[in-house]
Design a protein around this motif. Structure first.
Motif, short mmCIF file in Angstrom:
data_model
loop_
_atom_site.label_atom_id
_atom_site.label_comp_id
_atom_site.label_asym_id
_atom_site.label_seq_id
_atom_site.Cartn_x
_atom_site.Cartn_y
_atom_site.Cartn_z
N ASP A 176 -115.79 -149.65 -13.15
CA ASP A 176 -115.11 -150.71 -12.40
C ASP A 176 -113.78 -150.24 -11.81
O ASP A 176 -113.33 -150.75 -10.79
CB ASP A 176 -114.83 -151.92 -13.31
CG ASP A 176 -116.12 -152.62 -13.72
OD1 ASP A 176 -117.15 -152.35 -13.07
OD2 ASP A 176 -116.09 -153.41 -14.68
N GLU A 177 -113.17 -149.29 -12.46
CA GLU A 177 -111.83 -148.84 -12.04
C GLU A 177 -111.89 -147.79 -10.93
O GLU A 177 -110.99 -147.72 -10.11
CB GLU A 177 -111.09 -148.21 -13.23
CG GLU A 177 -111.01 -149.09 -14.46
CD GLU A 177 -110.10 -150.28 -14.24
OE1 GLU A 177 -109.01 -150.08 -13.69
OE2 GLU A 177 -110.51 -151.41 -14.59
N GLY A 178 -112.93 -146.99 -10.96
CA GLY A 178 -113.00 -145.91 -9.98
C GLY A 178 -114.11 -144.92 -10.31
O GLY A 178 -115.12 -145.29 -10.90
N ILE A 179 -113.87 -143.66 -9.94
CA ILE A 179 -114.89 -142.63 -10.18
C ILE A 179 -114.25 -141.45 -10.90
O ILE A 179 -113.03 -141.29 -10.89
CB ILE A 179 -115.53 -142.15 -8.84
CG1 ILE A 179 -114.45 -141.57 -7.91
CG2 ILE A 179 -116.28 -143.28 -8.16
CD1 ILE A 179 -115.01 -140.98 -6.63
N VAL A 263 -111.72 -135.44 -13.01
CA VAL A 263 -110.52 -136.11 -12.48
C VAL A 263 -110.86 -137.55 -12.10
O VAL A 263 -111.82 -137.80 -11.36
CB VAL A 263 -109.99 -135.35 -11.24
CG1 VAL A 263 -108.77 -136.06 -10.65
CG2 VAL A 263 -109.65 -133.91 -11.60
N PHE A 264 -110.06 -138.47 -12.60
CA PHE A 264 -110.28 -139.89 -12.29
C PHE A 264 -109.64 -140.24 -10.94
O PHE A 264 -108.52 -139.85 -10.64
CB PHE A 264 -109.66 -140.77 -13.38
CG PHE A 264 -109.65 -142.23 -13.02
CD1 PHE A 264 -110.84 -142.96 -13.03
CD2 PHE A 264 -108.48 -142.87 -12.64
CE1 PHE A 264 -110.85 -144.30 -12.67
CE2 PHE A 264 -108.48 -144.21 -12.28
CZ PHE A 264 -109.67 -144.93 -12.30
N VAL A 265 -110.41 -141.02 -10.13
CA VAL A 265 -109.90 -141.48 -8.84
C VAL A 265 -110.11 -143.00 -8.76
O VAL A 265 -111.25 -143.46 -8.84
CB VAL A 265 -110.65 -140.82 -7.66
CG1 VAL A 265 -109.95 -141.14 -6.34
CG2 VAL A 265 -110.80 -139.32 -7.85
N PRO A 266 -109.05 -143.78 -8.60
CA PRO A 266 -109.24 -145.23 -8.46
C PRO A 266 -109.94 -145.56 -7.15
O PRO A 266 -109.81 -144.82 -6.17
CB PRO A 266 -107.80 -145.77 -8.48
CG PRO A 266 -106.94 -144.63 -8.07
CD PRO A 266 -107.63 -143.38 -8.52
N TRP A 267 -110.67 -146.68 -7.13
CA TRP A 267 -111.47 -147.03 -5.94
C TRP A 267 -110.62 -147.10 -4.68
O TRP A 267 -111.09 -146.79 -3.59
CB TRP A 267 -112.18 -148.37 -6.16
CG TRP A 267 -113.40 -148.24 -7.03
CD1 TRP A 267 -113.59 -148.78 -8.26
CD2 TRP A 267 -114.60 -147.51 -6.72
NE1 TRP A 267 -114.82 -148.44 -8.76
CE2 TRP A 267 -115.46 -147.66 -7.83
CE3 TRP A 267 -115.02 -146.74 -5.65
CZ2 TRP A 267 -116.73 -147.07 -7.88
CZ3 TRP A 267 -116.29 -146.15 -5.69
CH2 TRP A 267 -117.12 -146.32 -6.80
N GLU A 268 -109.37 -147.52 -4.82
CA GLU A 268 -108.51 -147.68 -3.63
C GLU A 268 -108.30 -146.34 -2.91
O GLU A 268 -107.96 -146.32 -1.73
CB GLU A 268 -107.16 -148.30 -4.06
CG GLU A 268 -106.25 -148.73 -2.93
CD GLU A 268 -106.86 -149.77 -1.97
OE1 GLU A 268 -107.80 -150.50 -2.36
OE2 GLU A 268 -106.41 -149.82 -0.82
N ARG A 269 -108.50 -145.24 -3.63
CA ARG A 269 -108.33 -143.92 -3.00
C ARG A 269 -109.67 -143.22 -2.74
O ARG A 269 -109.71 -142.02 -2.50
CB ARG A 269 -107.43 -143.03 -3.87
CG ARG A 269 -105.97 -143.45 -3.86
CD ARG A 269 -105.29 -143.11 -2.54
NE ARG A 269 -103.87 -143.36 -2.55
CZ ARG A 269 -103.28 -144.45 -2.04
NH1 ARG A 269 -104.03 -145.41 -1.46
NH2 ARG A 269 -101.99 -144.60 -2.07
N VAL A 270 -110.76 -143.98 -2.80
CA VAL A 270 -112.09 -143.42 -2.50
C VAL A 270 -112.47 -143.83 -1.08
O VAL A 270 -112.44 -145.02 -0.75
CB VAL A 270 -113.15 -143.91 -3.51
CG1 VAL A 270 -114.54 -143.38 -3.14
CG2 VAL A 270 -112.77 -143.48 -4.92
N PHE A 271 -112.81 -142.84 -0.25
CA PHE A 271 -113.07 -143.12 1.17
C PHE A 271 -114.51 -142.81 1.58
O PHE A 271 -114.90 -143.04 2.73
CB PHE A 271 -112.10 -142.30 2.04
CG PHE A 271 -110.66 -142.44 1.60
CD1 PHE A 271 -110.05 -143.69 1.57
CD2 PHE A 271 -109.93 -141.33 1.18
CE1 PHE A 271 -108.74 -143.83 1.15
CE2 PHE A 271 -108.61 -141.46 0.76
CZ PHE A 271 -108.01 -142.71 0.74
N MET A 272 -115.27 -142.26 0.69
CA MET A 272 -116.71 -142.04 0.92
C MET A 272 -117.30 -141.80 -0.46
O MET A 272 -116.75 -141.00 -1.24
CB MET A 272 -116.95 -140.82 1.81
CG MET A 272 -118.43 -140.46 1.97
SD MET A 272 -118.69 -138.86 2.80
CE MET A 272 -118.53 -139.30 4.50
#
Lengths: 480, 102
Positions: A176-179, A263-272
């Motif tokens: 839910d938080e990111g990838i 490395v964790f990436v929050p959804w707000e910084r995922v662009f594809m």
């Protein structure tokens, strides 16, 4: 906008993990291996505050209306693209080396238009995130490393076919938080002295490899990110002064192998994330922007090489020889030819559905292919003019030695009136700029020559050309 | 001694300059001082300038600036207000042009 000193200070506040020559660096901002590249990048901040250069280095943001550093801008027309090339040439003339910031600049521009296209097809939310991200960069004036090239492993196999799935950066977990992502990016120019990494796929992908269709941004010092700094030809010279040639700004950009270990990436910084059918578009747009650059940055670097060649010809007393003049003419011709290509592909820029502008892909690729040859030729001619001393000069320690220094002073001398040390310095500058790492960078930076050839063939419009010939030969009529 | 004159100053960015724009600017400033002309050079976008001086490195003169809002004097390579002007005469002639437009 940040100043150069603020930029350097900001690096000290990061917890970037960097290894070089088997050691973890504690204070990378002042380390001799890294500092020249920091100084070069700092020039992109310094010149933005200099009235003499601000017309090229700054621009009004289309998002906020505020004055920003051009390296955080989204191109709004052909004029912006032309100014970018002029800016690159102007900065290179001051550094004589790579200042690294164009990669992230090209990354945000490629992603800006591609996220718009993805959203149009899938109703996703990437473009809003991307706009927010660009606004964040414009506000912070952060330096971003555009991370495209994966290690690739067996080049004959697709990402998912590799023995080791980490040969291409991929998603290993979504929540839910990111990838969470894993893999590595190779020869990352300016990574160690950037604030953030912009990760992009490196090849066109198919559905079976959709886990590799990934674009996102992470802080350079995020948990799980580490950098292994690359060696360069003659890099032990970085611990000397005169023998470095370009002691302040170094050579090329300072590349690193960047490891991304869960490395964790929050959804707000995922662009594809999974839109494999847009990976090729993104790679192509990024590559074209990046190939556009080379006539600007290498044009400026070549200006310095032409200047150094002219200076050494004078110091050697041969500047009036007709063959020397002819060689200098050839160097200028080659320099301006590569510049022409970059200006041309920019002035022929075109709008994308997002409103951002891209370059003419054929002309951009022709320009970069020229770079893979012409820079070698410019450097070859500079070696011809300079003479063999370029490769046989003793050390600066010998030059300054109390016993043998006077011999150096006596026998390194050229024409009367020119101190031997000046001749020594120019030779070292030429050596630094024209031999070794700088040449290979011209060949493979922004993609190897074959990548440009593929694009040139695809963009070459052969059907149209064949039709012209068939009509002229009387095989086809006007109406065919 | 004339009254204070605010001159907005704009450079092109110098990607491939035929003249050193900073050097020309310094020469103009120095000659103005010697002539007792009280020129105050300000950023080009500061409100209230009496005149805009554009110094571009080459005749392409690509420096961005407001169009026809105030009087302009344009140095672009070895040209002054679009007419050829040798490097040696550039600073002196520019100052003359500035005076004539005030």
């Amino acid at each position: 906008m940040r100043t150069d000193l603020e930029y350097i200070d900001s690096l000290r506040r990061l917890n970037t993990v960097i290894y070089a020559s088997g050691e973890k660096l504690d204070n990378f901002a002042d380390h001799p291996l890294i500092r020249p590249h920091i100084n070069a990048a700092a020039m992109t901040y310094k010149m933005a505050h200099d009235p003499e250069f601000e017309d090229l280095l700054t621009v009004k943001s289309h998002l906020t209306g505020r004055k920003i550093n051009r390296f955080t801008h989204i191109h709004q027309g052909p004029e912006d693209l032309v100014k970018k090339v002029k800016m690159l040439r102007a900065i290179s003339q001051q550094t004589g080396s790579c200042y690294q910031r164009c990669v992230g600049f090209d990354g945000i521009n490629a992603l800006y238009s591609t996220t718009y296209d993805i959203d149009q097809q899938y109703g996703s939310d990437y473009h809003r995130r991307m706009k927010n991200y660009v606004e964040h960069l414009q506000e912070t004036d952060n330096m971003v490393v555009g991370a495209m090239t994966d290690p690739k492993g067996d080049r004959g196999l697709k990402p998912g076919q590799q023995d080791d799935p980490d040969m291409y950066v991929h998603v290993i977990e979504k929540n839910d938080e990111g990838i969470v992502i894993r893999g590595a990016k190779t020869h990352q120019t300016g990574a160690v002295n950037s604030h953030e990494i912009l990760i992009m796929p490196t090849v066109a992908l198919t559905e079976e490899d959709k886990n590799y269709a990934l674009a996102c941004a992470v802080p350079i010092d995020a948990p799980g990110v580490l950098h292994i700094f690359g060696r360069q030809v003659n890099d032990s010279r970085k611990f000397d002064q005169i023998d470095q040639g370009n002691a302040c700004f170094g050579v090329v950009g300072g590349e690193a192998l960047t490891i991304l270990e869960d490395v964790f990436v929050p959804w707000e910084r995922v662009f594809m994330c999974g839109e494999y059918d847009f990976a090729g578009t993104l790679v192509e747009r990024f590559a074209c922007y990046h190939r556009q650059n080379y006539g600007g940055c290498k044009g400026g670097v070549s200006d310095v090489i032409v200047g150094a060649s002219t200076a050494i010809a004078k110091m050697n007393g041969v500047e009036r020889a007709s063959h020397i003049k002819d060689k200098i003419v050839e160097m200028i011709h080659l320099t301006e030819t590569v510049y022409c290509c970059s200006i041309a592909c920019s002035s022929q820029g075109r709008s994308t559905p997002s409103g951002a502008y891209g370059v003419d892909p054929l002309l951009a690729n022709v320009g970069k292919l020229n770079i893979t040859r012409f820079i070698y030729e410019i450097c070859r001619i500079s070696h011809d003019i300079a003479g063999g001393l370029l490769a046989t000069l003793p050390s600066e320690k010998d030059f300054k030695h109390p016993e043998i220094g006077p011999y150096m002073e006596k026998y390194i001398k050229g024409v009367s009136g020119t101190p031997s040390e000046e001749r020594y310095r120019i030779l070292r500058l030429l050596e630094n700029m024209t031999a070794g790492t700088a040449l290979v960078e011209s060949m493979h930076g922004a993609g190897s020559p074959q990548a440009q050839r593929v694009m040139i063939l695809r963009q070459g419009n052969l059907a149209h050309k064949e039709k012209l010939a068939r009509k002229m030969a009387g095989i086809e009529s006007e109406s065919d | 001694m004339t009254s204070l004159i605010k001159v907005g100053l704009k450079f092109c960015g110098s990607c491939n300059p035929h003249i050193q724009v900073g050097q020309i600017y310094r020469e103009i400033k120095e000659k103005a001082l010697r002539a007792g002309l009280d020129l105050r050079f300000r950023p080009w976008d500061e409100p209230g300038c009496d005149l805009l001086l554009v110094i571009s490195g080459c005749p392409a003169d690509c420096a961005e600036r407001p169009v026809h809002t105030i009087r302009e004097v344009i140095v672009a390579g070895e040209t002054l207000n679009r007419k050829p002007c040798s490097r040696e005469r550039l600073a002196k002639e520019t100052l003359t042009s500035i005076e004539s437009k005030l």
